[in-house]
Write a protein that holds these residues in place. Structure first.
Motif, mmCIF file in Angstrom:
data_model
loop_
_atom_site.group_PDB
_atom_site.id
_atom_site.type_symbol
_atom_site.label_atom_id
_atom_site.label_comp_id
_atom_site.label_asym_id
_atom_site.label_seq_id
_atom_site.Cartn_x
_atom_site.Cartn_y
_atom_site.Cartn_z
ATOM 1 N N PHE A 180 12.269 23.421 0.030
ATOM 2 C CA PHE A 180 11.831 22.119 0.536
ATOM 3 C C PHE A 180 12.999 21.130 0.598
ATOM 4 O O PHE A 180 13.068 20.304 1.513
ATOM 5 C CB PHE A 180 10.709 21.567 -0.339
ATOM 6 N N THR A 210 16.938 16.408 9.128
ATOM 7 C CA THR A 210 17.566 15.123 9.473
ATOM 8 C C THR A 210 18.830 15.291 10.313
ATOM 9 O O THR A 210 19.344 14.297 10.818
ATOM 10 C CB THR A 210 17.932 14.361 8.179
ATOM 11 N N ALA A 254 14.100 19.599 4.247
ATOM 12 C CA ALA A 254 14.166 18.165 4.529
ATOM 13 C C ALA A 254 15.566 17.749 4.968
ATOM 14 O O ALA A 254 15.717 16.896 5.849
ATOM 15 C CB ALA A 254 13.747 17.378 3.280
ATOM 16 N N TYR A 255 16.588 18.358 4.388
ATOM 17 C CA TYR A 255 17.965 17.996 4.734
ATOM 18 C C TYR A 255 18.321 18.471 6.146
ATOM 19 O O TYR A 255 18.892 17.718 6.939
ATOM 20 C CB TYR A 255 18.934 18.604 3.723
ATOM 21 N N ALA A 285 12.939 24.387 9.127
ATOM 22 C CA ALA A 285 13.233 23.072 9.689
ATOM 23 C C ALA A 285 13.621 23.120 11.164
ATOM 24 O O ALA A 285 13.314 22.189 11.914
ATOM 25 C CB ALA A 285 14.359 22.407 8.893
ATOM 26 N N ALA A 328 20.089 10.633 1.704
ATOM 27 C CA ALA A 328 18.631 10.570 1.579
ATOM 28 C C ALA A 328 18.137 9.148 1.703
ATOM 29 O O ALA A 328 17.091 8.883 2.305
ATOM 30 C CB ALA A 328 18.199 11.177 0.251
#
Length: 285
Positions: free
Chosen positions: A164, A172, A168-169, A105, A282
């Motif tokens: 994954f 952000t 994704a976390y 990420a 989320a």
């Protein structure tokens, strides 16, 4: 709207809400009934179990059923095996997936998209088709009929989904945090362990809960990799074996089932605050 219409709307509103509540309570009770029946049956004697049928309340609670299930039916051994496997699996899964998710990420490197694509392909592979090569690999490593074989296979199976989730976390999180840490002289490892990892507690708690439940309830992998040593059975395999060994003492079976559910309930109660935070984050994202 005239007075008659207002009165009609007022009476219909509470009536509909009351009917909705009654229906929800009925569905909720029907959903919880098997669990309540298992709790009540675990406190019954053999004779009471046969006489009461689907009754919930035991005539005279027998708390000693839990002690007998723990000792005589070997559920204590199965419980400790399952606890060891689940705790180590959660720790290793969170550690590896958090590091991999952070690297994917927050860093750029050649072939990054190819790595993500390969991970996606492995995520789509059914576990049943890979059990034979995994079994051969575990056997070649000399780990067959050990608890570590189950741990390694479960951790390997949970890496893709967890990576994954963390990727994704971490994606952000604002870049300002990373830039401020680097200005203060933080390296890659310090940035991950001191800054990013503590901020990912909600995601870690959510993924940890899912991993713990999956590991605790896993039946197929412990059955395959510990088949040669009955003393290494997990709770799920032990319950199945106990069912095959006896057709009379269902009270001990119910007691063992309740014992197996207790850790999941406790972990969920402890981690629910972080799970709510992760879901709320989320939704905002």
């Amino acid at each position: 709207m005239n007075a008659t219409g207002v009165a009609t709307a007022f009476t219909r509103g509470p009536a509909r809400r009351a009917m909705t509540h009654i229906l929800l309570l009925g569905f909720g009770f029907a959903y919880l009934y098997p669990f309540l029946w298992a709790v009540g049956s675990s406190l019954k004697s053999k004779l009471d179990f046969l006489d009461s049928g689907l009754g919930l309340l035991p005539p005279a609670p027998r708390w000693e059923n839990y002690a007998e299930a723990w000792q005589e039916a070997s559920f204590g051994t199965y419980f400790m095996n399952t606890l060891f496997i689940s705790v180590i699996s959660v720790f290793l899964t969170l550690l590896f997936t958090a590091m991999a998710g952070f690297a994917l990420a927050r860093t750029a490197f050649p072939g990054k998209k190819i790595v993500i694509g390969v991970i996606m392909v492995t995520f789509l592979l059914p576990h049943g088709y890979t059990i034979i090569p995994v079994f051969d690999l575990v056997n070649a490593l000399g780990l067959l009929n050990t608890l570590w074989s189950v741990i390694l296979v479960q951790v390997g199976g949970g890496l893709v989904f967890g990576t994954f989730m963390f990727m994704a976390y971490f994606a952000t999180m604002p870049r300002e945090l990373e830039e401020a840490a680097r200005v203060d002289g933080a390296g890659f490892n310090t940035l991950f362990f001191r800054v990013m990892l503590p901020l990912s507690k909600p995601m870690a708690a959510t993924l940890g809960l899912f991993t713990f439940i999956s590991s605790w309830n896993n039946f197929f992998l412990p059955l395959v990799f510990t088949l040669g040593k009955p003393e290494l059975r997990t709770v799920g395999v032990g319950l199945y074996a106990f069912t095959n060994q006896t057709t009379t003492n269902w009270t001990l079976l119910c007691a063992g089932a309740i014992i197996s559910l207790a850790p999941i309930v406790i972990v969920f109660v402890v981690a629910q605050r972080y799970i709510v935070e992760a879901i709320a984050g989320a939704v905002k994202a």
